[in-house]
Scaffold this active site. Structure first.
Site, mmCIF file in Angstrom:
data_model
loop_
_atom_site.group_PDB
_atom_site.id
_atom_site.type_symbol
_atom_site.label_atom_id
_atom_site.label_comp_id
_atom_site.label_asym_id
_atom_site.label_seq_id
_atom_site.Cartn_x
_atom_site.Cartn_y
_atom_site.Cartn_z
ATOM 1 N N HIS A 1 -27.036 32.043 -42.789
ATOM 2 C CA HIS A 1 -26.484 31.020 -41.890
ATOM 3 C C HIS A 1 -25.515 30.148 -42.675
ATOM 4 O O HIS A 1 -25.856 29.017 -43.047
ATOM 5 C CB HIS A 1 -27.612 30.143 -41.337
ATOM 6 C CG HIS A 1 -28.464 30.829 -40.328
ATOM 7 N ND1 HIS A 1 -28.096 30.965 -39.013
ATOM 8 C CD2 HIS A 1 -29.654 31.456 -40.449
ATOM 9 C CE1 HIS A 1 -29.035 31.626 -38.350
ATOM 10 N NE2 HIS A 1 -29.988 31.940 -39.200
ATOM 11 N N CYS B 1 -26.602 36.008 -38.641
ATOM 12 C CA CYS B 1 -28.018 36.362 -38.578
ATOM 13 C C CYS B 1 -28.276 37.381 -37.465
ATOM 14 O O CYS B 1 -27.932 38.540 -37.616
ATOM 15 C CB CYS B 1 -28.855 35.089 -38.437
ATOM 16 S SG CYS B 1 -30.547 35.349 -38.977
ATOM 17 N N GLU C 1 -23.206 28.430 -41.750
ATOM 18 C CA GLU C 1 -22.893 27.166 -41.047
ATOM 19 C C GLU C 1 -23.765 26.019 -41.558
ATOM 20 O O GLU C 1 -23.391 24.854 -41.462
ATOM 21 C CB GLU C 1 -23.056 27.335 -39.529
ATOM 22 C CG GLU C 1 -24.484 27.501 -38.990
ATOM 23 C CD GLU C 1 -25.023 28.933 -39.037
ATOM 24 O OE1 GLU C 1 -24.487 29.730 -39.821
ATOM 25 O OE2 GLU C 1 -25.993 29.229 -38.308
HETATM 26 N N1 GLN Z 1 -34.563 37.009 -34.637
HETATM 27 C C1 GLN Z 1 -33.941 37.515 -35.822
HETATM 28 C C2 GLN Z 1 -34.907 37.575 -36.997
HETATM 29 O O1 GLN Z 1 -35.921 36.918 -36.981
HETATM 30 C C3 GLN Z 1 -32.728 36.676 -36.188
HETATM 31 C C4 GLN Z 1 -33.070 35.291 -36.589
HETATM 32 C C5 GLN Z 1 -31.898 34.351 -36.548
HETATM 33 O O2 GLN Z 1 -30.850 34.654 -35.967
HETATM 34 N N2 GLN Z 1 -32.046 33.180 -37.133
HETATM 35 O O3 GLN Z 1 -34.652 38.246 -37.951
#
Ligand code: GLN
Length: 524
Positions: free
Chosen positions: A495, A373, A497
């Protein structure tokens, strides 16, 4: 109290029922007044877990899913916030005209009706309810009262999980006795007691012998039969707990309540636990993040590494490194000892430049790297800055710049409310054949979970076609994954994970550990 491992005990019992063909679903009660966990800071509450349906839930859901090997949905989570929001809305609509709306019966009826309809809708044999918080807390009294009432209407079995401390070498039963007396004063008599014993280590004392006197005393003071009292010792791996509880005969207790169940099949589970305990190799992995001081902020990543390591027969030693330390280039030398690096998700500006330096180090040294992410977004920024030479490249989350290579998702521009409004839950990733990512998944289309507001700016994504390439997209627009052409690093907007299970590890984590092993073997 918190930290006892209620989630792990609940998950273990779910698994013990599941391997016997019982359809058991979890239900989590949380007394706080947030509608969901999405607006909580990891410093307060550990990781926010996201389900495939997009619900942002307590991290216990991660444990349930990892043990059960099944995806759950947000209906299994009931918070104080959800209940009161609904009741107050109903009151304003006039659904209770003429009545005074009260904790009993309105709140308790709401909880009981919710449980009964969930049980029916899911066609479940058992609903295993975990009540968050501690008995005696104001927050969960109405949940406990609802369960007392429910026991008059349905077959309910109560399990008390308590802490058995050791002081001056002596096990102390008083906290258990008093907690038991307190819950009995609420009209609930536990049928089973589970004693959390951090002082007892299963690996050094697998026969789990504690003084018979202790069990006798607890049985006498709490009016629970000795054979219904179980020990929850310290374990090397939490995945051992279902086996350890079963060894002590908890299944017999459950069968007394549910009737005879079919014989269990633990073959694959036991094989994986064995592989964790007797690994043939060892890997050092660093996780470079900014919530490293918080226990459980990166729990799903740690667990996904354990799942993959059990499948591959390696021991993974994961070290949490604070990203701000790497703002100083000198510190990058510390990374040499690691076989692979993970850059996890996150929010806000703090620690960003350190992570970008770490990514540059990995790219230059071809060190296996997995960007999750925010981690992927930073891999893109690093590429624009250091490979394409566009020093102003940044994310709109951190700075206004004309080179906002990471920018707000268009559908996010009109959103001002913060609760449940990110791009959440399962979305398809369309994977390009011939890429490392395709090697990892061996599929053209996969679903992974998401939680973000920003994306790779479609205006600039065509420029990612040199040392770094795009390996997956959503709807031909959102960049879902990038990778280094030479194959040592993958970044994903998702994600992975969150969907990894003990018996079904995430393909991307398996890929990452395999790469790290290869790199280590080459170096030797
Ligand atoms: N802050 C970033 C976004 O909102 C990444 C979010 C995250 O890593 N879950 O896109």
């Amino acid at each position: 109290m918190s930290g006892l491992g209620k989630g792990i005990v609940t998950s273990s019992i779910l698994k013990i029922l599941d391997v016997r063909g019982v359809k058991a679903i979890p239900m989590k009660f949380d007394g706080y007044l947030n509608v969901d966990c999405g607006t909580m800071n990891p410093f307060r509450h550990g990781e926010v877990f996201v389900l495939e349906d997009g619900s942002e839930v307590d991290m216990d859901f991660g444990t349930y899913e990892r043990f059960l090997g099944k995806n759950l949905d947000g209906e299994s989570s009931l918070t104080g916030g959800k209940i009161f929001k609904k009741i107050i809305e109903d009151e304003r609509e006039g659904k209770f005209l003429g009545e005074d709306v009260q904790f009993i019966p309105h709140v308790t009826n709401y909880i009981k009706d919710y449980l009964k309809s969930l049980y029916k809708k899911k066609n479940a044999d058992v609903v295993l309810i975990e009540v968050g918080g501690t008995v005696g807390d104001i927050e969960n009294t109405y949940f406990i009262e609802a369960l007392r009432q429910l026991s008059l209407e349905e077959d309910v079995l109560f399990i008390q999980l308590t802490y058995l401390p050791k002081l001056g070498g002596i096990l102390k039963t008083k906290p258990t006795q008093h907690a038991n007396r307190l819950i009995q004063s609420f009209g609930i008599k536990p049928n089973i007691i589970i004693l959390r014993m951090p002082s007892l280590s299963y690996s050094s004392s697998p026969s789990l012998k504690i003084s018979k006197e202790v069990i006798k005393k607890i049985s006498l003071f709490c009016s629970v039969k000795e054979e219904n009292i179980f020990l929850d010792p310290d374990l090397d791996f939490t995945y051992e707990l279902p086996l350890v509880l079963e060894e002590q005969g908890i299944n017999k207790c459950l069968e007394e309540f549910l009737g005879k169940l079919s014989p269990p099949n633990w073959e694959s589970w036991k094989k994986r636990v064995e592989s964790l305990k007797n690994p043939s190799k060892e890997l050092n992995i660093a996780l470079v993040g900014k919530y490293t001081k918080v226990k459980d902020a990166y729990i799903s990543i740690e667990e996904a590494l354990i799942h993959a390591s059990a499948e591959l027969g390696v021991r993974v030693r994961t070290k949490m490194l604070e990203s701000s330390a790497f703002e100083n280039h000198e510190a990058l030398k510390k990374l040499e000892v690691f076989d692979g690096i993970i850059i996890p998700g996150g929010f806000g500006k703090r620690g960003i430049e350190g992570k970008i330096n770490v990514i540059e180090y990995c790219r230059e040294n071809k060190k296996p790297i997995l960007g999750l992410c925010l981690g992927m977004q930073l891999m893109v920024i690093e590429y624009f800055r250091n490979v394409l030479g566009i020093k102003q490249a940044n994310s709109l989350e951190f700075e206004e710049t004309e080179w906002d290579v990471i920018t707000l998702l268009p559908e996010q521009r009109l959103i001002s409310k913060k609760g449940g409004t990110m791009r959440l839950g399962g979305y398809e990733m369309e994977i390009k054949e011939g890429t490392e990512l395709f090697n990892a998944y061996k599929k053209r289309v996969v679903i992974e979970r998401h939680r973000h507001r920003y994306e790779v700016n479609p205006k600039f994504s065509h420029m990612i076609k040199g040392e770094l390439i795009v390996s997956a997209t959503y709807n031909k627009r959102i960049v879902e994954a990038v990778e280094y052409k030479e194959g040592f690093g993958i970044g994903t907007q998702a994600h992975p994970e969150l969907s990894s299970k003990f018996e079904k590890p995430s393909p991307l984590f398996l890929w990452f550990l395999r790469k790290s092993m290869l790199k280590k073997d080459k170096a030797n």
